[in-house]
Design an enzyme around this catalytic site. Structure first.
Site, PDB file in Angstrom:
ATOM      1  N   ALA A 126     -26.320  20.760   0.119  1.00  0.00           N
ATOM      2  CA  ALA A 126     -25.131  21.027  -0.708  1.00  0.00           C
ATOM      3  C   ALA A 126     -25.009  22.438  -1.064  1.00  0.00           C
ATOM      4  O   ALA A 126     -23.727  22.591  -1.991  1.00  0.00           O
ATOM      5  CB  ALA A 126     -24.932  20.201  -1.747  1.00  0.00           C
ATOM      6  N   ASN A 192     -31.688  16.798  -5.105  1.00  0.00           N
ATOM      7  CA  ASN A 192     -32.609  17.239  -4.364  1.00  0.00           C
ATOM      8  C   ASN A 192     -31.936  18.867  -4.130  1.00  0.00           C
ATOM      9  O   ASN A 192     -33.084  19.657  -3.507  1.00  0.00           O
ATOM     10  CB  ASN A 192     -32.022  16.844  -2.798  1.00  0.00           C
ATOM     11  CG  ASN A 192     -32.552  15.262  -2.619  1.00  0.00           C
ATOM     12  OD1 ASN A 192     -33.811  15.338  -2.603  1.00  0.00           O
ATOM     13  ND2 ASN A 192     -31.935  14.271  -2.117  1.00  0.00           N
ATOM     14  N   HIS A 222     -22.080  23.463  -7.907  1.00  0.00           N
ATOM     15  CA  HIS A 222     -23.505  24.082  -7.990  1.00  0.00           C
ATOM     16  C   HIS A 222     -23.303  25.326  -8.314  1.00  0.00           C
ATOM     17  O   HIS A 222     -22.463  26.208  -7.625  1.00  0.00           O
ATOM     18  CB  HIS A 222     -24.312  23.799  -6.780  1.00  0.00           C
ATOM     19  CG  HIS A 222     -24.116  22.447  -6.133  1.00  0.00           C
ATOM     20  ND1 HIS A 222     -24.998  21.504  -6.475  1.00  0.00           N
ATOM     21  CD2 HIS A 222     -23.378  21.731  -5.184  1.00  0.00           C
ATOM     22  CE1 HIS A 222     -24.920  20.288  -5.976  1.00  0.00           C
ATOM     23  NE2 HIS A 222     -23.755  20.425  -5.209  1.00  0.00           N
TER      24      HIS A 222
END
Length: 270
Positions: A126, A192, A222
């Site tokens: 991601a 993760n 993020h």
């Protein structure tokens, strides 16, 4: 060149990955075996490409002798299947990278990979910027911090555990703050990314993580900060959640597919 590809698990990530790879796998006549726990429904059987088949029998996975195995079944599957996968002579791609927060398991997998002369591949998933982090990780003074911001829908079980109703969340609040090791263990389906950053950089214990529930968001965000004597990187990535699983970003399957595509490429961007 991959001729036999196995996939462990058949949730949203595995389905999206197979869809993204379908033209390439068909072109190169790659056989695909999918190991899953439950019996596939009729619609899943009809949607499966002609070069792929399901099995619920682990013995068939070993008999298949895959060249390449994708784990897409969760952290428990990493410990349960991947030591044998590496021993049977396959390269393995781990999507549930948070499982490697278990130092003993990580060491075991590395040892088997070295002895069998096969590889463990960890996709970027991601996030982005891992090439930069790997370049500066040996700096004498380095700081790596990661902040995860996800909408309320991504945290429904965790909110329920805390006795918080989703409707009552009106402001951003910190769900967790600590090391990447603790984050990956506490939230195995959501973090993760923290484990990936830590393995690419300065380790599980030194990578700082904050997890925020943000009711204003519709995407998973993020934020990565890297500081060292070589410079500074500030990075923000906003990902669309998977239509089938809001805990996971849709881009994750594309990242896994991109890693597999590199195995067929004659030019690689290092």
């Amino acid at each position: 060149m991959i001729k036999r590809l196995a996939i462990i698990g058949y949730g949203s990530i595995a389905k999206d990955t197979l869809q993204a790879l379908q033209p390439l796998l068909s072109e190169h006549q790659v056989e695909v075996l999918i190991l899953r726990r439950s019996t596939p429904c009729d619609s899943e059987k009809k949607a499966l490409p002609v070069f792929a088949r399901f099995t619920q029998d682990i013995a068939q996975l070993w008999d298949f002798s895959a060249d390449f195995i994708i784990e897409a079944a969760g952290q428990e599957a990493v410990a349960q299947y991947l030591p044998n996968c590496l021993s049977t002579g396959a390269d393995v791609l781990i999507s549930s990278i948070g499982a490697l927060a278990n130092a003993d398991l990580y060491a075991e997998l590395l040892n088997i990979a070295q002895q069998s002369n096969h590889r463990i591949l960890l996709p970027s998933g991601a996030i982005a910027g891992l090439d930069y982090i790997q370049s500066v990780k040996d700096a004498e003074e380095i700081e790596i911090a990661y902040e995860s911001r996800k909408p309320v829908a991504a945290w429904l079980p965790e909110l329920a555990t805390l006795g918080i109703s989703p409707e009552s969340v009106q402001q951003t609040f910190v769900l967790f703050e600590g090391s990447a090791a603790e984050a990956a263990k506490r939230y195995p389906q959501n973090l993760n990314v923290a484990a990936t950053l830590a393995l690419a950089g300065i380790g599980m214990d030194k990578t700082h993580v904050r997890v925020l529930v943000d009711p204003s968001l519709s995407q998973n965000q993020h934020h990565i900060l890297v500081k060292s004597e070589f410079g500074e990187m500030r990075l923000q990535v906003s990902n669309t959640p998977s239509p089938n699983n809001p805990k996971s970003s849709w881009i994750v399957a594309q990242s896994i597919a991109a890693t597999v595509k590199k195995e067929f490429a004659h030019t690689k961007i290092a």
